[in-house]
Scaffold this active site. Sequence first.
Site, PDB file in Angstrom:
ATOM      1  N   ARG A  74      -2.174  -6.131  -8.498  1.00 41.03           N
ATOM      2  CA  ARG A  74      -1.134  -7.131  -8.326  1.00 41.03           C
ATOM      3  C   ARG A  74      -1.227  -8.126  -9.480  1.00 41.03           C
ATOM      4  O   ARG A  74      -0.699  -7.891 -10.549  1.00 41.03           O
ATOM      5  CB  ARG A  74      -1.277  -7.836  -6.969  1.00 41.03           C
ATOM      6  CG  ARG A  74      -0.770  -7.014  -5.816  1.00 41.03           C
ATOM      7  CD  ARG A  74      -1.360  -7.426  -4.512  1.00 41.03           C
ATOM      8  NE  ARG A  74      -2.809  -7.191  -4.483  1.00 41.03           N
ATOM      9  CZ  ARG A  74      -3.583  -7.319  -3.425  1.00 41.03           C
ATOM     10  NH1 ARG A  74      -3.075  -7.739  -2.313  1.00 41.03           N
ATOM     11  NH2 ARG A  74      -4.858  -7.056  -3.490  1.00 41.03           N
ATOM     12  N   SER A 120      -3.067  -7.541   3.037  1.00 41.14           N
ATOM     13  CA  SER A 120      -3.348  -7.386   4.469  1.00 41.14           C
ATOM     14  C   SER A 120      -3.734  -8.730   5.074  1.00 41.14           C
ATOM     15  O   SER A 120      -3.348  -9.052   6.200  1.00 41.14           O
ATOM     16  CB  SER A 120      -4.479  -6.382   4.690  1.00 41.14           C
ATOM     17  OG  SER A 120      -4.110  -5.132   4.196  1.00 41.14           O
ATOM     18  N   LYS A 146     -16.901  -7.007   7.579  1.00 44.33           N
ATOM     19  CA  LYS A 146     -15.729  -7.763   8.019  1.00 44.33           C
ATOM     20  C   LYS A 146     -15.512  -7.502   9.496  1.00 44.33           C
ATOM     21  O   LYS A 146     -15.971  -6.521  10.045  1.00 44.33           O
ATOM     22  CB  LYS A 146     -14.488  -7.294   7.267  1.00 44.33           C
ATOM     23  CG  LYS A 146     -14.424  -7.748   5.826  1.00 44.33           C
ATOM     24  CD  LYS A 146     -13.044  -7.403   5.282  1.00 44.33           C
ATOM     25  CE  LYS A 146     -13.062  -7.239   3.772  1.00 44.33           C
ATOM     26  NZ  LYS A 146     -11.852  -6.545   3.302  1.00 44.33           N
ATOM     27  N   HIS A 200       0.844  -1.208   0.000  1.00 44.73           N
ATOM     28  CA  HIS A 200       0.000   0.000   0.000  1.00 44.73           C
ATOM     29  C   HIS A 200       0.880   1.259   0.000  1.00 44.73           C
ATOM     30  O   HIS A 200       0.615   2.205  -0.729  1.00 44.73           O
ATOM     31  CB  HIS A 200      -0.870   0.063   1.263  1.00 44.73           C
ATOM     32  CG  HIS A 200      -1.915  -1.005   1.382  1.00 44.73           C
ATOM     33  ND1 HIS A 200      -2.047  -1.789   2.509  1.00 44.73           N
ATOM     34  CD2 HIS A 200      -2.910  -1.406   0.535  1.00 44.73           C
ATOM     35  CE1 HIS A 200      -3.058  -2.611   2.356  1.00 44.73           C
ATOM     36  NE2 HIS A 200      -3.598  -2.425   1.169  1.00 44.73           N
TER      37      HIS A 200
HETATM   38  P1  ADP Z   1      -9.881  -3.674  -0.123  1.00 46.27           P
HETATM   39  O1  ADP Z   1     -10.499  -4.188   1.130  1.00 46.27           O
HETATM   40  O2  ADP Z   1     -10.668  -2.606  -0.837  1.00 46.27           O
HETATM   41  O3  ADP Z   1      -9.324  -4.730  -1.051  1.00 46.27           O
HETATM   42  P2  ADP Z   1      -7.159  -3.202   0.628  1.00 46.27           P
HETATM   43  O4  ADP Z   1      -6.734  -2.395   1.801  1.00 46.27           O
HETATM   44  O5  ADP Z   1      -6.897  -4.659   0.680  1.00 46.27           O
HETATM   45  O6  ADP Z   1      -8.660  -2.843   0.423  1.00 46.27           O
HETATM   46  O7  ADP Z   1      -6.498  -2.633  -0.704  1.00 46.27           O
HETATM   47  C1  ADP Z   1      -6.682  -1.331  -1.185  1.00 46.27           C
HETATM   48  C2  ADP Z   1      -6.060  -1.196  -2.562  1.00 46.27           C
HETATM   49  O8  ADP Z   1      -4.661  -1.465  -2.493  1.00 46.27           O
HETATM   50  C3  ADP Z   1      -6.598  -2.155  -3.624  1.00 46.27           C
HETATM   51  O9  ADP Z   1      -6.629  -1.469  -4.867  1.00 46.27           O
HETATM   52  C4  ADP Z   1      -5.579  -3.258  -3.653  1.00 46.27           C
HETATM   53  O10 ADP Z   1      -5.552  -3.934  -4.884  1.00 46.27           O
HETATM   54  C5  ADP Z   1      -4.312  -2.468  -3.433  1.00 46.27           C
HETATM   55  N1  ADP Z   1      -3.221  -3.297  -2.894  1.00 46.27           N
HETATM   56  C6  ADP Z   1      -3.241  -4.101  -1.804  1.00 46.27           C
HETATM   57  N2  ADP Z   1      -2.056  -4.719  -1.624  1.00 46.27           N
HETATM   58  C7  ADP Z   1      -1.246  -4.294  -2.634  1.00 46.27           C
HETATM   59  C8  ADP Z   1       0.113  -4.581  -3.031  1.00 46.27           C
HETATM   60  N3  ADP Z   1       0.859  -5.470  -2.356  1.00 46.27           N
HETATM   61  N4  ADP Z   1       0.593  -3.975  -4.145  1.00 46.27           N
HETATM   62  C9  ADP Z   1      -0.185  -3.113  -4.829  1.00 46.27           C
HETATM   63  N5  ADP Z   1      -1.462  -2.802  -4.524  1.00 46.27           N
HETATM   64  C10 ADP Z   1      -1.977  -3.381  -3.444  1.00 46.27           C
END
Ligand code: ADP
Length: 161
Positions: A91, A129, A42, A18
């Site tokens: 990703r 996450s 969640k 992130h």
């Molecule tokens: P959500 O619950 O909306 O998936 P996240 O916090 O998991 O929220 O992710 C928010 C954004 O960050 C999404 O667009 C996700 O694809 C991106 N993201 C999460 N992990 C990575 C990573 N390792 N590399 C690039 N983008 C990421």
Amino acid sequence: MYNKAIYAGSFDPITNGHIDIIRRAEKLFDKLIIAVIRNPEKDPVFTIEERIELITELFKSSNKIEVEGFEGLTAEFAKKKDSFTLIRGLRAVSDFDYEFQMSQINRALDPRIESVCLMTDAKYLYLSSSLIRQLASYGANISEFVPKSVETALKAKGHLK
Ligand code: ADP
């Protein structure tokens, strides 16, 4: 022109993947709002207040970055903030399907919305996450995947040995 964007997510917890997306988006826009989704469906490890606090602390030296929590539709939040560019991180191809669907829905809800996808750095390809939550629950070393503050906060929650 004043360019602003929103990067929305659950960030439960924020990872180096992130952070990489945020640092890169910061260069592209005058202002970046990191929007933390409350996500009532969640059961998060960190409360929304804790997630906001961790992220605010990480980016306190940036005058371009703002951190805010929200509930409900991202499209509504975009309208409220008068900010219609949504940053997403991609990703694998599997992310694409979901992001494609979300971008269609968001544009149907408000045609002003544009989704801008930044491709992950290869280092963070497999980082999420949920993976961090899992690794932490087994007491694995997660220091290369999250900032120190997140590691400490997970420990404090008893989620990391
Ligand atoms: P959500 O619950 O909306 O998936 P996240 O916090 O998991 O929220 O992710 C928010 C954004 O960050 C999404 O667009 C996700 O694809 C991106 N993201 C999460 N992990 C990575 C990573 N390792 N590399 C690039 N983008 C990421």
